[in-house]
Design an enzyme around this catalytic site. Structure first.
Site, PDB file in Angstrom:
ATOM      1  N   VAL A  59       1.031  -1.192  -0.398  1.00  0.00           N
ATOM      2  CA  VAL A  59      -0.420   0.045   0.082  1.00  0.00           C
ATOM      3  C   VAL A  59       0.947   1.537   0.188  1.00  0.00           C
ATOM      4  O   VAL A  59       0.227   2.438   0.249  1.00  0.00           O
ATOM      5  CB  VAL A  59      -0.869  -0.258   1.235  1.00  0.00           C
ATOM      6  CG1 VAL A  59      -1.574  -1.120   1.179  1.00  0.00           C
ATOM      7  CG2 VAL A  59       0.021  -0.095   2.804  1.00  0.00           C
ATOM      8  N   TYR A 150       1.240   4.792  16.242  1.00  0.00           N
ATOM      9  CA  TYR A 150      -0.564   3.805  15.698  1.00  0.00           C
ATOM     10  C   TYR A 150      -1.290   4.872  16.236  1.00  0.00           C
ATOM     11  O   TYR A 150      -2.110   5.023  16.033  1.00  0.00           O
ATOM     12  CB  TYR A 150       0.216   2.526  16.853  1.00  0.00           C
ATOM     13  CG  TYR A 150      -1.479   1.498  16.559  1.00  0.00           C
ATOM     14  CD1 TYR A 150      -1.464   0.909  15.737  1.00  0.00           C
ATOM     15  CD2 TYR A 150      -2.752   0.727  17.720  1.00  0.00           C
ATOM     16  CE1 TYR A 150      -2.348   0.210  15.240  1.00  0.00           C
ATOM     17  CE2 TYR A 150      -3.581   0.690  16.496  1.00  0.00           C
ATOM     18  CZ  TYR A 150      -3.532   0.098  15.562  1.00  0.00           C
ATOM     19  OH  TYR A 150      -4.273  -0.926  15.183  1.00  0.00           O
TER      20      TYR A 150
END
Length: 244
Positions: A59, A150
């Protein structure tokens, strides 16, 4: 529920992503493209489901994404559902987190979502309809110790999704953008955690268990389907009541 729909799922080799691929395939999707860098782990998906194709895809590789989307358009002309599920973790306390770990997580979890959506959204807008589902996390809504990188990505995709919900529909296209924010889920990433850590996760969750990939896949199926045709810009928490 997904009859005649062409779907793209990133991070489709294992865990939540694999379960979403299988759930979509079982619910009559015309074709589900399971995208992952680990092509070998997806080989059995193609043999088990006639409406699943495994695609080796990074990606972060914009050219590879462009080539992939061009092939789908040539064969099917449209893409009805995108699930941005690919993601990684590189956890550490702030004072110990390296710049490489920060950059890597943002590149995959945030820019990767941007890359896929930027490539596929115009296809949906041209067709006038589509559903984009991005995996966030309760860490993205409420934070967590040792996950600055994250949390930044998972909060970032929520913000992008809200903007996309407004942007994609501004000229009348029924292109919806939503997030799912899982809580503690049983996946290959958690299977090797110490028992005391797993017990802590379960006890912290009001329903006193960890979620299963199927719990998340059912939420994705709903948001991908026409049953959610009036839902956009939302974050669906599937966390057993962890964050209330």
């Amino acid at each position: 529920m997904l009859k005649d729909k062409v779907c793209v799922v990133t991070g489709g080799a294992q865990g939540i992503g694999r379960c979403i691929v299988e759930t979509f395939a079982k619910n009559d999707a015309k074709m589900v493209f399971a995208c992952d860098m680990n092509a070998a782990a997806m080989a059995d998906l193609e043999s088990d489901y006639s409406n699943v194709r495994a695609v080796e895809l990074n990606v972060c590789d914009r050219q590879a994404i462009e080539n992939f989307i061009a092939k789908i358009k040539q064969e099917f002309s449209n893409i009805d559902v995108l699930v941005n599920n690919a993601g990684i973790t590189r956890d550490n306390l702030l004072d110990k987190m390296s710049e490489d770990d920060w950059d890597m997580v943002l590149d995959v979890n945030l820019k990767g979502v941007f890359n896929m959506t930027q490539a596929i959204a115009p296809v949906m807008i041209e067709a006038g309809i589509g559903s984009i589902i991005t995996m966030s996390s309760v860490v993205g809504t409420d934070g967590n110790i040792g996950q600055s990188n994250y949390a930044a990505t998972k909060g970032g995709v929520i913000a992008m999704t809200k903007g996309w919900a407004k942007e994609f529909s501004r000229k009348g296209a029924q292109v919806r953008a939503n997030c799912i924010a899982p809580g503690f889920i049983e996946t290959p990433m958690t299977v090797d955690l110490p028992e005391k850590v797993l017990d802590y996760m379960k006890n912290k969750t009001p329903l006193k268990r960890m979620g299963k990939p199927e719990d998340i896949a059912k939420g994705a199926l709903f948001l991908a389907s026409d049953n959610a045709s009036f839902i956009t810009g939302q974050t669906l928490k599937i966390d057993g009541g962890l964050v209330i």
